[in-house]
Each structure stands twice: as C-alpha cells, then as structure tokens.
Design a protein around this motif. Structure first.
Motif, PDB file in Angstrom:
ATOM      1  N   MET A  52       0.836  -1.195   0.000  1.00  0.00           N
ATOM      2  CA  MET A  52       0.000   0.000   0.000  1.00  0.00           C
ATOM      3  C   MET A  52       0.875   1.250   0.000  1.00  0.00           C
ATOM      4  N   ASN A  53       0.576   2.191  -0.873  1.00  0.00           N
ATOM      5  CA  ASN A  53       1.283   3.457  -0.894  1.00  0.00           C
ATOM      6  C   ASN A  53       0.638   4.426   0.097  1.00  0.00           C
ATOM      7  N   VAL A  54       1.473   5.186   0.797  1.00  0.00           N
ATOM      8  CA  VAL A  54       0.992   6.088   1.845  1.00  0.00           C
ATOM      9  C   VAL A  54       1.546   7.485   1.600  1.00  0.00           C
ATOM     10  N   LEU A  55       0.693   8.493   1.793  1.00  0.00           N
ATOM     11  CA  LEU A  55       1.120   9.889   1.738  1.00  0.00           C
ATOM     12  C   LEU A  55       1.030  10.471   3.141  1.00  0.00           C
ATOM     13  N   LEU A  56       2.145  10.977   3.640  1.00  0.00           N
ATOM     14  CA  LEU A  56       2.218  11.617   4.952  1.00  0.00           C
ATOM     15  C   LEU A  56       2.317  13.120   4.742  1.00  0.00           C
ATOM     16  N   ILE A  57       1.431  13.875   5.370  1.00  0.00           N
ATOM     17  CA  ILE A  57       1.434  15.329   5.253  1.00  0.00           C
ATOM     18  C   ILE A  57       2.171  15.928   6.444  1.00  0.00           C
ATOM     19  N   GLY A  58       3.176  16.779   6.184  1.00  0.00           N
ATOM     20  CA  GLY A  58       3.872  17.461   7.274  1.00  0.00           C
ATOM     21  C   GLY A  58       5.369  17.534   7.041  1.00  0.00           C
ATOM     22  N   SER A  59       6.066  18.249   7.930  1.00  0.00           N
ATOM     23  CA  SER A  59       7.493  18.479   7.715  1.00  0.00           C
ATOM     24  C   SER A  59       8.317  18.532   8.994  1.00  0.00           C
ATOM     25  N   GLY A  60       7.729  18.178  10.147  1.00  0.00           N
ATOM     26  CA  GLY A  60       8.431  18.343  11.413  1.00  0.00           C
ATOM     27  C   GLY A  60       8.993  17.066  11.992  1.00  0.00           C
TER      28      GLY A  60
ATOM     29  N   ALA B  62       8.498   5.100  11.660  1.00  0.00           N
ATOM     30  CA  ALA B  62       7.699   3.953  12.096  1.00  0.00           C
ATOM     31  C   ALA B  62       6.955   3.329  10.922  1.00  0.00           C
ATOM     32  N   LEU B  63       6.386   4.153  10.054  1.00  0.00           N
ATOM     33  CA  LEU B  63       5.647   3.626   8.904  1.00  0.00           C
ATOM     34  C   LEU B  63       6.557   2.848   7.962  1.00  0.00           C
ATOM     35  N   SER B  64       7.797   3.297   7.835  1.00  0.00           N
ATOM     36  CA  SER B  64       8.718   2.655   6.888  1.00  0.00           C
ATOM     37  C   SER B  64       9.034   1.215   7.278  1.00  0.00           C
ATOM     38  N   ALA B  65       8.779   0.855   8.537  1.00  0.00           N
ATOM     39  CA  ALA B  65       9.039  -0.516   9.001  1.00  0.00           C
ATOM     40  C   ALA B  65       7.854  -1.444   8.783  1.00  0.00           C
ATOM     41  N   SER B  66       6.738  -0.924   8.291  1.00  0.00           N
ATOM     42  CA  SER B  66       5.532  -1.749   8.147  1.00  0.00           C
ATOM     43  C   SER B  66       5.624  -2.685   6.944  1.00  0.00           C
ATOM     44  N   PRO B  67       5.306  -3.974   7.137  1.00  0.00           N
ATOM     45  CA  PRO B  67       5.283  -4.900   5.994  1.00  0.00           C
ATOM     46  C   PRO B  67       4.128  -4.607   5.043  1.00  0.00           C
ATOM     47  N   LEU B  68       3.175  -3.789   5.475  1.00  0.00           N
ATOM     48  CA  LEU B  68       2.047  -3.422   4.613  1.00  0.00           C
ATOM     49  C   LEU B  68       2.386  -2.301   3.642  1.00  0.00           C
ATOM     50  N   LEU B  69       3.519  -1.614   3.876  1.00  0.00           N
ATOM     51  CA  LEU B  69       3.856  -0.421   3.107  1.00  0.00           C
ATOM     52  C   LEU B  69       4.435  -0.769   1.748  1.00  0.00           C
ATOM     53  N   GLY B  70       3.917  -0.073   0.726  1.00  0.00           N
ATOM     54  CA  GLY B  70       4.524  -0.131  -0.590  1.00  0.00           C
ATOM     55  C   GLY B  70       5.546   0.985  -0.706  1.00  0.00           C
TER      56      GLY B  70
ATOM     57  N   LEU C  73       6.772   1.910  20.491  1.00  0.00           N
ATOM     58  CA  LEU C  73       5.717   1.122  19.842  1.00  0.00           C
ATOM     59  C   LEU C  73       6.303  -0.133  19.198  1.00  0.00           C
ATOM     60  N   ARG C  74       5.754  -1.293  19.552  1.00  0.00           N
ATOM     61  CA  ARG C  74       6.221  -2.557  18.976  1.00  0.00           C
ATOM     62  C   ARG C  74       5.268  -3.089  17.913  1.00  0.00           C
ATOM     63  N   SER C  75       4.077  -2.543  17.831  1.00  0.00           N
ATOM     64  CA  SER C  75       3.100  -2.965  16.829  1.00  0.00           C
ATOM     65  C   SER C  75       3.314  -2.199  15.519  1.00  0.00           C
ATOM     66  N   ASP C  76       2.614  -2.635  14.494  1.00  0.00           N
ATOM     67  CA  ASP C  76       2.686  -2.016  13.172  1.00  0.00           C
ATOM     68  C   ASP C  76       1.844  -0.739  13.177  1.00  0.00           C
ATOM     69  N   LEU C  77       2.496   0.419  13.051  1.00  0.00           N
ATOM     70  CA  LEU C  77       1.768   1.683  13.076  1.00  0.00           C
ATOM     71  C   LEU C  77       0.774   1.782  11.937  1.00  0.00           C
TER      72      LEU C  77
END
Length: 424
Positions: free
Chosen positions: A1-9, A18-26, A299-303
């Motif tokens: 799955m592709n994800v768009l994160l809004i923000g810059s801080g 955290a998101l980059s470690a998810s096995p669900l992430l494309g 956090l140890r779970s998938d964000l």
C-alpha cells in the motif's frame, strides 16, 4: 500500500520512521518533508491547502492512505475533501477538528458531557472579558480561542498582565485565532500528555508521555512548542489512565458521535493531574510533538495497521504492544527560538551521533545544501534515546548530543527531571 504523509516536522519524521518498518507499506511519500524524512520517504512538493492537488496526487500515485500530521490541514477540512473524493485518510473531519480549532468549543463540550476541566468563561468582546477577569482570582489563564501555533496562551500572575493578554488577543496579535478569548481557572498539579486512537465509537489508549514546554532548564522562560519529552509518564498510573478513559476520552467520543460529528483519528488530551484526579486542559486532534518521537520509539506494533484500523472503524478488535523500555527525546533548537530563530547555520557530525547505541535522530527543521545539513526552523533536531529506565534513555540521548557540532543551536540539559526525581 502506498501512503502519503502530510507534514514536515519532527513528529512527521518519527511517524515516517515507524511507517517505513511496516510490511504493509509499498511506497511512502511525504509532503513536503525535510532532510531527515528524505532518508525514509520520497519528499514531494505538494501544498496541503490545495485539496484538489492532493487528491490528484493520491489518484496518480495509487495512495491507499493519507496520514495528516499537522493540525492546520485538519481544521481546514483536508480530511473532508479526501473523504468526498473516496481517498482513505487518517484524521478527523473539519467539524470534529474543532476540538483543537476552538478552545471554547471544547470547553462547552466538557460542560455538556460533565468532563472534568478548569472553570472558564468564553468571550467575544474585550469589555465582557475584562469584567469577568475582575471577578477572578490569580493566577489565571488567558487563551486565544483558535489555532495560534502554540503562542496564544498566557498564565498571568498579575492583573495587568492578564488584561494585557486579553488586549493582545482582541487587537489582532494572534490574527483570527484571537477573535474570541477563553479565560480559565489555573489548575495546580502535574501535566501529562495522553493519546488515544478513536474510530468514532471505540477508543484505544496509547502510551503516556510528559512534555517540557518552557525553553530553559528548571522549567524557566517562555513557553515553546516543546523542548523535550519522555515516555512513560510515571504520574499516569493505571488508575489514572482508567479514569482518563472513563471520565474524559469516552464521554468526548460519545458526545461527538451523538452530535453527528464522530471523532476519528488520534485524540491528544493535555491533562493536569490534580489532587482530585485528572482534568482536561485542552485537546489536540493529532499526534503531539515531541511526544510522538518517544511514543514511536516504544511502539512494537505495526503503526500502519493501527492507522488503517482507525480509518476503517475496527478498533474494537485491535490491540497494540508497547516496549517496557523508556524513551526520552531532547529538542535541539536554533538560537533565537522561541522568538526569531537563526536559520541557515550548519550542523556537523550528525553521523557520529547516530552511532550511539539506542538512539534515533529525528529531523524537525532541516534542509540540505549539497552535502551540508542546515538548520531551517526553530526546533531543528530531536535526539531520542531508549533504555530500561528514563535515566538510561536520557544518558543515551545526551551522549549523542555531545557528538553533534552545532554552535548555532541550544538545548535543555534537564529533560526528564520529574521522572528522575521519582526514581531517586
């Protein structure tokens, strides 16, 4: 799955990490991102205020979820526009985001739902506000009603100071945010940050944290966006946590649903733990900064799975796992902050700092100029350590800071002092 994160801080860098470690992430995109986020995501030029452009980007890049980091796009209704276009997103609607967008809105909801909070008055003209002030004891808290980038709150210990704060609001110092003013009773106790994922009907508590708002050691000087944080917060015992969920979070979720404006996203409760129990200071409708940095370290779970469960309204069947370790983050800010920060100074030796065990460095306000890393904001870096105790986490963070060569910045030397006092 592709994800768009809004923000810059720094909050967004921690979320991206955290998101980059998810096995669900494309593929992970971030708009606009910063120099640190660019190491784990593709940063794109995209104006979050241009809802049509965001929707086009999502369609062109097959985005499966938009994670909206800052409060301003939420209050402006970016979530509504995405939802109407059929794009799944994490965050509240414009109507529900009033919990942060209007302090008076939240205080009125507390009154309706019998949620413990400070006594208050809400005013749209200077005369009525000052008449109310005259009947109140000091110290007292004056707040601009709307979003003021963390600068619209004054704790006044003298009547002249309180009246000046009211005048500042109504004279336009905080723009539209000061068109109404909330005047509150001053609460005594220990502050804590509490977070819960909410899907409109169910709520799932996250770990607790404690922020350090004042710019100087010993909690001195002006308030800032936050100079450091640690998790867990010892003051948030299991009993207090249960009370917060029962007396504050769930009445809010239930009342918002009853009104027809269900809250979906993360509810960030700023709390005062008083002698009579927890009281709500204010709500934010997004993850905190710098609290997110320490939460993501624990956090140890998938964000991404948690964000999807929230967006899809299946939180009642979801759970999260947390590390027993503590985490502590120290903010490195540019000289001049929280006034006018000096931008463009070079930061060196960051790679050496990254080699310190159990440390992650999240960028909050940086940019690249060729090979050079430059400061590009007020809060610039978040050096975050993890350890079995707050003391161990602190030692890791400060060991990494000692390796950073940046004369253009400063930091507090006492982050975590409340927790450390309890351990002595």
């Amino acid at each position: 799955m592709n994800v768009l994160l809004i923000g810059s801080g720094g909050r967004e860098h921690a979320l991206a990490w955290a998101l980059s470690a998810s096995p669900l992430l494309g593929k992970l995109f971030c708009a606009p991102g910063n120099a640190g986020i660019a190491e784990v995501a593709e940063c794109v030029r995209l104006d979050s205020a241009d809802h049509d452009a965001v929707i086009r980007f999502c369609r062109d890049n097959k985005i499966g979820l938009v994670m909206i980091g800052p409060e301003a796009p939420l209050v402006a209704g970016l979530g509504d526009a995405l939802g109407e276009a059929g794009v799944r997103y994490f965050g509240p609607t414009k109507a529900a985001a009033q919990l942060e967008g209007s302090k008076g809105f939240t205080k009125d909801l507390c009154r309706e739902a019998n949620i413990p909070t400070a006594a208050y008055g809400r005013f749209a003209d200077v005369g009525a506000a000052k008449a109310y002030l005259a009947s109140q004891s000091l110290p007292i808290v004056i707040k601009a009603d709307g979003l003021a980038a963390g600068k619209g709150v004054v704790i006044a210990t003298m009547r002249a100071e309180a009246e000046a704060a009211v005048d500042a609001c109504f004279s336009g110092t905080f723009g539209a945010a000061g068109s109404e003013v909330v005047i509150e009773e001053f609460l005594e106790g220990e502050e804590a940050s509490f977070f819960a994922l909410c899907d409109g009907t169910a709520a799932l508590p996250l770990a607790s944290a404690q922020d350090h708002k004042r710019v100087g050691d010993g909690d001195t000087g002006p308030n800032t966006g936050g100079m450091g944080a640690y998790s867990p917060a010892p003051v948030m015992t299991q009993d207090i946590t249960d009370r917060v969920m029962r007396e504050i979070v769930m009445p809010t979720v239930n009342t918002m649903a009853k009104r027809g404006t269900p809250f979906k996203g993360v509810l960030f409760a700023g709390l005062m733990i008083t002698g009579s129990g927890p009281k709500l200071i204010e709500y934010n409708v997004r993850f905190g900064d710098p609290e997110t940095q320490v939460l993501m370290m624990r956090l140890r779970s998938d964000l991404l799975a948690a964000l999807l469960a929230t967006a899809d309204c299946v939180l009642k069947d979801f759970d999260l796992r947390w590390s027993d370790d503590a985490a502590l983050t120290v903010v490195l800010a540019a000289n001049g902050y929280p006034g006018t920060p000096v931008k463009g100074t070079e930061i060196k030796c960051l790679e050496a700092a990254k080699l310190v065990p159990n440390v992650e460095i999240f960028h909050a306000g940086t940019r690249r100029d060729g090979e050079r890393l430059l400061a590009d904001g007020g809060r610039v870096l978040n050096v975050t350590g993890r350890g079995r105790t707050v003391a161990e986490a602190r030692d890791a963070a400060y060991a990494a800071i000692a390796k950073i060569d940046w004369p253009g910045g400063f930091y507090r030397k006492d982050i975590g002092w409340r927790a450390l006092q309890r351990q002595e």
